[in-house]
Structures are given as structure tokens and as C-alpha cells.
Design a protein around this motif. Structure first.
Motif, PDB file in Angstrom:
ATOM      1  N   PHE A 104      12.989 -19.664 -39.695  1.00  0.00           N
ATOM      2  CA  PHE A 104      13.815 -20.546 -38.387  1.00  0.00           C
ATOM      3  C   PHE A 104      13.564 -21.963 -39.132  1.00  0.00           C
ATOM      4  N   LEU A 105      12.639 -22.729 -38.748  1.00  0.00           N
ATOM      5  CA  LEU A 105      13.149 -23.972 -38.766  1.00  0.00           C
ATOM      6  C   LEU A 105      13.792 -24.506 -40.061  1.00  0.00           C
ATOM      7  N   LEU A 106      14.096 -23.894 -41.330  1.00  0.00           N
ATOM      8  CA  LEU A 106      15.076 -24.082 -42.088  1.00  0.00           C
ATOM      9  C   LEU A 106      16.630 -23.245 -42.342  1.00  0.00           C
ATOM     10  N   LEU A 113      12.987 -15.690 -47.720  1.00  0.00           N
ATOM     11  CA  LEU A 113      13.390 -15.317 -46.118  1.00  0.00           C
ATOM     12  C   LEU A 113      14.621 -16.316 -45.313  1.00  0.00           C
ATOM     13  N   THR A 114      14.616 -17.472 -45.808  1.00  0.00           N
ATOM     14  CA  THR A 114      15.656 -18.680 -45.904  1.00  0.00           C
ATOM     15  C   THR A 114      16.735 -18.383 -46.463  1.00  0.00           C
ATOM     16  N   LEU A 115      16.574 -17.675 -47.611  1.00  0.00           N
ATOM     17  CA  LEU A 115      17.787 -17.938 -48.356  1.00  0.00           C
ATOM     18  C   LEU A 115      18.522 -15.949 -47.972  1.00  0.00           C
ATOM     19  N   MET A 116      17.854 -15.511 -47.302  1.00  0.00           N
ATOM     20  CA  MET A 116      17.584 -14.086 -47.041  1.00  0.00           C
ATOM     21  C   MET A 116      18.828 -14.024 -45.248  1.00  0.00           C
ATOM     22  N   THR A 117      18.318 -14.961 -44.740  1.00  0.00           N
ATOM     23  CA  THR A 117      18.950 -14.937 -43.453  1.00  0.00           C
ATOM     24  C   THR A 117      20.071 -15.767 -43.149  1.00  0.00           C
ATOM     25  N   LEU A 118      19.895 -16.601 -43.877  1.00  0.00           N
ATOM     26  CA  LEU A 118      21.129 -18.102 -43.805  1.00  0.00           C
ATOM     27  C   LEU A 118      23.005 -17.043 -43.532  1.00  0.00           C
ATOM     28  N   THR A 132      20.995 -15.924 -30.354  1.00  0.00           N
ATOM     29  CA  THR A 132      21.161 -14.345 -31.320  1.00  0.00           C
ATOM     30  C   THR A 132      21.357 -13.994 -32.886  1.00  0.00           C
ATOM     31  N   GLY A 133      22.078 -14.860 -32.990  1.00  0.00           N
ATOM     32  CA  GLY A 133      22.409 -13.992 -34.669  1.00  0.00           C
ATOM     33  C   GLY A 133      21.177 -14.508 -35.510  1.00  0.00           C
ATOM     34  N   ALA A 134      20.470 -15.136 -34.563  1.00  0.00           N
ATOM     35  CA  ALA A 134      19.136 -16.228 -35.553  1.00  0.00           C
ATOM     36  C   ALA A 134      17.968 -15.619 -35.420  1.00  0.00           C
ATOM     37  N   ILE A 135      18.091 -14.710 -33.758  1.00  0.00           N
ATOM     38  CA  ILE A 135      16.998 -13.598 -33.813  1.00  0.00           C
ATOM     39  C   ILE A 135      17.239 -12.400 -34.349  1.00  0.00           C
ATOM     40  N   ILE A 136      18.126 -11.978 -34.911  1.00  0.00           N
ATOM     41  CA  ILE A 136      18.655 -10.994 -35.664  1.00  0.00           C
ATOM     42  C   ILE A 136      18.214 -10.742 -37.047  1.00  0.00           C
ATOM     43  N   GLY A 137      18.587 -12.012 -37.268  1.00  0.00           N
ATOM     44  CA  GLY A 137      18.238 -12.193 -38.596  1.00  0.00           C
ATOM     45  C   GLY A 137      16.627 -12.568 -38.739  1.00  0.00           C
ATOM     46  N   MET A 138      15.759 -12.952 -37.468  1.00  0.00           N
ATOM     47  CA  MET A 138      14.393 -13.340 -37.414  1.00  0.00           C
ATOM     48  C   MET A 138      13.402 -11.675 -37.930  1.00  0.00           C
ATOM     49  N   ALA A 139      14.477 -10.795 -36.938  1.00  0.00           N
ATOM     50  CA  ALA A 139      14.249  -9.769 -36.722  1.00  0.00           C
ATOM     51  C   ALA A 139      14.402  -8.469 -38.802  1.00  0.00           C
ATOM     52  N   GLN A 140      15.125  -9.269 -38.522  1.00  0.00           N
ATOM     53  CA  GLN A 140      15.403  -8.415 -40.577  1.00  0.00           C
ATOM     54  C   GLN A 140      14.365  -9.196 -41.488  1.00  0.00           C
ATOM     55  N   ALA A 141      14.251 -10.482 -41.296  1.00  0.00           N
ATOM     56  CA  ALA A 141      12.860 -10.651 -42.271  1.00  0.00           C
ATOM     57  C   ALA A 141      12.106 -10.422 -42.460  1.00  0.00           C
ATOM     58  N   LEU A 142      11.195  -9.988 -40.845  1.00  0.00           N
ATOM     59  CA  LEU A 142      10.300  -9.449 -40.766  1.00  0.00           C
ATOM     60  C   LEU A 142      10.337  -7.894 -41.535  1.00  0.00           C
ATOM     61  N   LEU A 170       9.597  -6.196 -33.454  1.00  0.00           N
ATOM     62  CA  LEU A 170      10.945  -5.749 -33.746  1.00  0.00           C
ATOM     63  C   LEU A 170      11.750  -5.074 -32.372  1.00  0.00           C
ATOM     64  N   ILE A 171      11.011  -4.574 -31.889  1.00  0.00           N
ATOM     65  CA  ILE A 171      11.696  -3.960 -30.499  1.00  0.00           C
ATOM     66  C   ILE A 171      11.951  -5.065 -29.276  1.00  0.00           C
ATOM     67  N   ILE A 172      10.823  -5.795 -29.636  1.00  0.00           N
ATOM     68  CA  ILE A 172      10.661  -7.405 -28.472  1.00  0.00           C
ATOM     69  C   ILE A 172      11.662  -7.842 -29.543  1.00  0.00           C
ATOM     70  N   MET A 173      11.896  -8.304 -30.510  1.00  0.00           N
ATOM     71  CA  MET A 173      12.354  -9.562 -30.876  1.00  0.00           C
ATOM     72  C   MET A 173      14.485  -8.830 -30.768  1.00  0.00           C
ATOM     73  N   ASN A 174      14.920  -7.754 -30.581  1.00  0.00           N
ATOM     74  CA  ASN A 174      15.870  -7.451 -30.400  1.00  0.00           C
ATOM     75  C   ASN A 174      15.900  -6.883 -28.705  1.00  0.00           C
ATOM     76  N   THR A 175      15.527  -6.799 -27.834  1.00  0.00           N
ATOM     77  CA  THR A 175      15.599  -6.956 -26.839  1.00  0.00           C
ATOM     78  C   THR A 175      15.169  -8.570 -26.813  1.00  0.00           C
ATOM     79  N   ALA A 176      15.151  -9.006 -27.259  1.00  0.00           N
ATOM     80  CA  ALA A 176      14.557 -11.003 -26.827  1.00  0.00           C
ATOM     81  C   ALA A 176      15.617 -11.172 -27.045  1.00  0.00           C
ATOM     82  N   ALA A 177      16.998 -10.874 -28.285  1.00  0.00           N
ATOM     83  CA  ALA A 177      17.963 -11.229 -28.304  1.00  0.00           C
ATOM     84  C   ALA A 177      19.298 -10.591 -28.011  1.00  0.00           C
TER      85      ALA A 177
END
Length: 428
Positions: A221-223, A289-294, A341-351, A410-417
Motif C-alpha cells: 500500500f505504501l508503494l 505485489l506493488t507491481l501487480m496492483t499498480l 476504493t480502487g486501492a482497497i480492491i487492489g489490496m484485496a486482490q493482493a491478499l 477479504l469480505i471485510i476489505m470489500n465491505t470497507a471499499a
């Protein structure tokens, strides 16, 4: 006249037949659609039902209550002994002596079978208690010893069905005696959440994997978020419209569809082989994972910027604002909820990713809980992968339990988004 009437009736009948066929086709299409949805829901119910049926018992651990004399003379320690001396004391032998004295097995084979009913972690339980309170030396203390994984599976699954679990007659006699006397029972398995990985299923936990996952996602996330937001702003607001920009945009869209294992190969070639970053650490995992979520963050960021009405920009320009002021004072604050929202979805994908992390060595067996981003660690999806390959039944149970925890995250992260988008978005 008759011919005309007959002709018109024939045409009407043809139209009615055609309409009947169209209505039947529409009805069939709706039926197929509903059937597809129901089939998908059925598959989800079967999948989650199987996971829940296998994983719920992972949150219960079989224990055996025993009153054990902590014999200081046998252990060769006293209240003045150092922590190092206590750690080297023979607590395992103390547990074995207690079981031998209490149940009196006949012969070496029975003694070995009896000792195997209690987990190897039982001696650590007594050792930790003595390290915390040396006044226990010389006293009889009640302990809830962790049962071996085979005993745990027998008590939770085989015994209610009448199976013997391939135990000998003597072992079944001892275990049934513990059950009848009420000293064997199950309790909440806190070790599943407080321990790291272990070769012993009854001692294996997900704390190390959860910590490694948190550190890896923190690096990601920081990157990825600052870089992704900056790239989205530049491409949407400042980049000139030419072939080079179009090529960059096409490549970003293509990267969003690239198989994740490709990013693992890229991270192995660049971060590990070229720059010498240590394998199996949250740092290199976060970089990959930064490369993948960018691409996901950049695409969602550009969509959020486009969603800001042009009237906002025009009003700001009309008041004399510069290009930078319009973008960073007006457009960016309004687009930020969509970007988050897009960042959270990307983090959920990375998770949930496993393949790219396997390529950079995060498949290693790591017992210790990582303390920082440069410590060896694993992540929850990889931990699930490792346990699923283990032959013990208890690891199958813990695999499903870990999947339940991962799905919860994953449910928590998508709900947060979803909540963040609805909470912060503005209606125009």
C-alpha cells in the motif's frame, strides 16, 4: 372478398405464431439465466459448506487436565535458577514420568504409545509456567495439556461416529477413561491464532502468516497507492496526447490482465537477482505485489478523476486558479474516495495471491513471527498452500480454518471499499 379475408387471417396467424415463438424464446432465456444464477449460488453454498464443515473444528482444541508434581530435584533446578537453566530442564521427562506413574503402562511399547497421546508442546506449557512463576517448583499444579493431533481428531470426529481411529486397545482404554472422568474435553483453540507454523498440527497457528500478510500489504500500500495516484493524475491531467502516451495507456490496461505469476518472475529477476533483496521477506513480497496492483489502482484512479464534473474545473479556472491548484485543490479531493476504493480492491486482490509469492521464496517453513519487513516470513495464502500439502488430518482441518480467516479478511476489505465509496462519494 373471401380471398382477401382468408389472406389477412393467414398473415395474422403467422404474426401470432411468430410472437408465440419470440415469447417462448424470451421465456427460455429467462429460465436459462435464472438456472445459471441458481447453479452458481449452489456451487458457492457447496464450497462454503464444505469449508465450514471441515474448518469449524479447527477453532476447538482437545486438552487433557492433569495434576502434575513439578519435582525440582528431578528437573535439577530451583527458585534461584536462571531462565536458561530452566529452559534446558527435562520437562518432557517430567510429563512422561507423570503419565507412567498415573496409568502404569505395561512394557516399552505401551509406554511409547501412552507418551504419544500428549502433544510435544505439553512440556513447553509446564516450562513456560515455571518461567513465569518459580514458586510452582515442588508443588502439584493443574495443567490442561494439549492432546496429540491424532487424539484430537479421534475425540472430535471419530469417537462420536464410533470409530477407533486405529488406536490400540490400551490407548482406547486410557482415552475413554479420560473422557469418562471429564478430564478430556475441547476448548477454544487460541494457539491457532497465537502460534506460528509448526511440524506438529496441534501446535500450528496462523499468527506468523497473518503478521507477514499485514507487513506485506503495508509495503504494497505504501508503494502502490502514491505511485498509482501520481500516475493516474499525470496521465489524465498533464500528459500530452500523443502516441507515446497512448502506448503507455495500452500497456497499463494490458498489465491488468497479465497472469500474476509473471510478476513473480519479474520480481525474482529484478529485486532478488539484480538488487539482492532477501528472499521470503515482506519487503520483496510487497515490491512484487506493488507491481501487480499498480495497473488496478491507476485504472480506477483515472476513472475517479474522469467522474469529477467539468464544471468543477471550469469554476476553479474562472476564479483564477492555476492548473496545479485545480488538480490538487479541487479535482483530487473529489476523486480520492474512488481512488481509495480502487486501492482497497487492489489490496484485496493482493491478499489472495499465492503464485507470485511462491516465485520469490515465500514458501519457506517459517516458525518465528516476523518483527519487521526484512524478517523471513510467509503469508496466509501460502500458509494455506503449505498445509494443504500435508498428509495429517489435522492439517486438513487447519487448512479450512485458515481459508475461513482469509475469506473473512477479504469480505471485510470489500465491505470497507463499498462503505467508503457510499460514505464519501458525492452526487452531482
Amino acid at each position: 372478398m373471401t380471398n382477401l379475408t382468408h389472406s389477412s387471417l393467414t398473415t395474422r396467424e403467422k404474426v401470432e405464431k411468430s410472437m408465440t415463438r419470440r415469447r417462448a424464446a424470451e421465456t427460455r432465456f429467462r429460465v436459462y439465466g435464472v438456472a445459471s444464477v441458481l447453479f452458481g449460488l449452489l456451487c458457492l453454498v457447496v464450497l462454503f459448506g464444505d469449508i465450514l464443515s471441515k474448518g469449524t473444528s479447527a477453532f476447538r482444541q482437545t486438552v487433557i487436565e492433569q495434576r502434575i508434581l513439578i519435582d525440582a530435584d528431578y528437573l535439577g533446578i530451583n527458585a534461584a535458577s536462571s531462565d536458561e537453566e530452566i529452559r534446558f530442564a527435562n520437562f518432557e521427562g517430567l510429563v512422561k514420568r507423570h503419565l507412567k506413574t498415573t496409568l502404569q503402562p505395561q512394557g516399552r511399547k505401551q509406554r511409547r504409545a501412552l507418551y504419544g497421546l500428549v502433544s510435544a508442546g505439553a512440556s513447553w506449557q509446564i516450562q513456560n509456567a515455571v518461567l513465569a512463576d518459580r514458586s510452582l517448583l515442588g508443588q502439584q499444579v493443574d495443567f490442561t495439556l494439549i492432546a496429540d493431533d491424532a487424539v484430537d481428531q479421534w475425540y472430535k470426529h471419530d469417537r462420536p461416529k464410533g470409530y477407533d481411529g486405529h488406536f490400540s486397545a490400551a490407548e482406547l482404554e486410557w482415552m475413554n477413561a479420560w473422557v469418562d472422568s471429564g478430564v478430556m474435553y475441547t476448548r477454544f483453540n487460541k494457539l491457532f491464532f497465537t502460534n506460528g507454523d509448526s511440524r506438529e498440527p496441534e501446535l500450528a497457528g496462523i499468527r506468523g502468516a497473518i503478521t507477514g500478510t499485514f507487513l506485506t500489504l503495508m509495503v504494497t500500500f505504501l508503494l502502490s497507492f502514491p505511485i498509482g495516484v501520481a500516475a493516474a493524475i499525470y496521465l489524465e491531467e498533464f500528459a500530452p496526447r500523443n502516441r507515446f502516451t497512448e502506448l503507455v495507456e495500452i500497456n497499463i490496461n494490458n498489465l491488468a490482465a497479465v497472469p500474476s505469476i509473471t510478476f513473480g518472475l519479474l520480481g525474482l529477476a529484478i529485486f532478488i537477482n539484480m538488487f539482492g533483496v532477501a528472499r521470503s521477506t515482506p519487503l520483496v513480497g510487497g515490491l512484487v505485489l506493488t507491481l501487480m496492483t499498480l495497473p488496478t489502482i491507476i485504472i480506477s484512479g483515472r476513472a475517479a478523476i474522469k467522474a469529477v464534473p467539468p464544471s468543477i474545473r471550469e469554476a476553479a479556472y474562472g476564479l483564477g486558479a492555476s492548473k496545479m491548484q485545480v488538480v490538487f485543490h479541487h479535482v483530487l479531493p473529489l476523486a480520492l474516495p474512488g481512488m481509495l476504493t480502487g486501492a482497497i480492491i487492489g489490496m484485496a486482490q493482493a491478499l489472495g495471491e499465492t503464485a507470485p509469492l511462491l516465485m520469490i521464496g515465500m514458501i519457506a517453513f517459517v516458525v518465528d513471527v516476523p518483527g519487521f519487513v526484512d524478517d523471513p516470513s510467509t503469508v496466509l495464502p501460502v500458509q494455506i498452500f503449505l498445509w494443504s500439502d500435508s498428509p495429517e488430518r489435522a492439517f486438513t482441518e487447519r487448512t479450512s480454518g485458515a481459508i475461513m480467516v482469509l475469506l473473512g479478511f477479504l469480505i471485510i476489505m470489500n465491505t470497507a471499499a463499498v462503505w467508503l465509496r457510499r460514505r464519501l462519494e458525492r452526487r452531482w
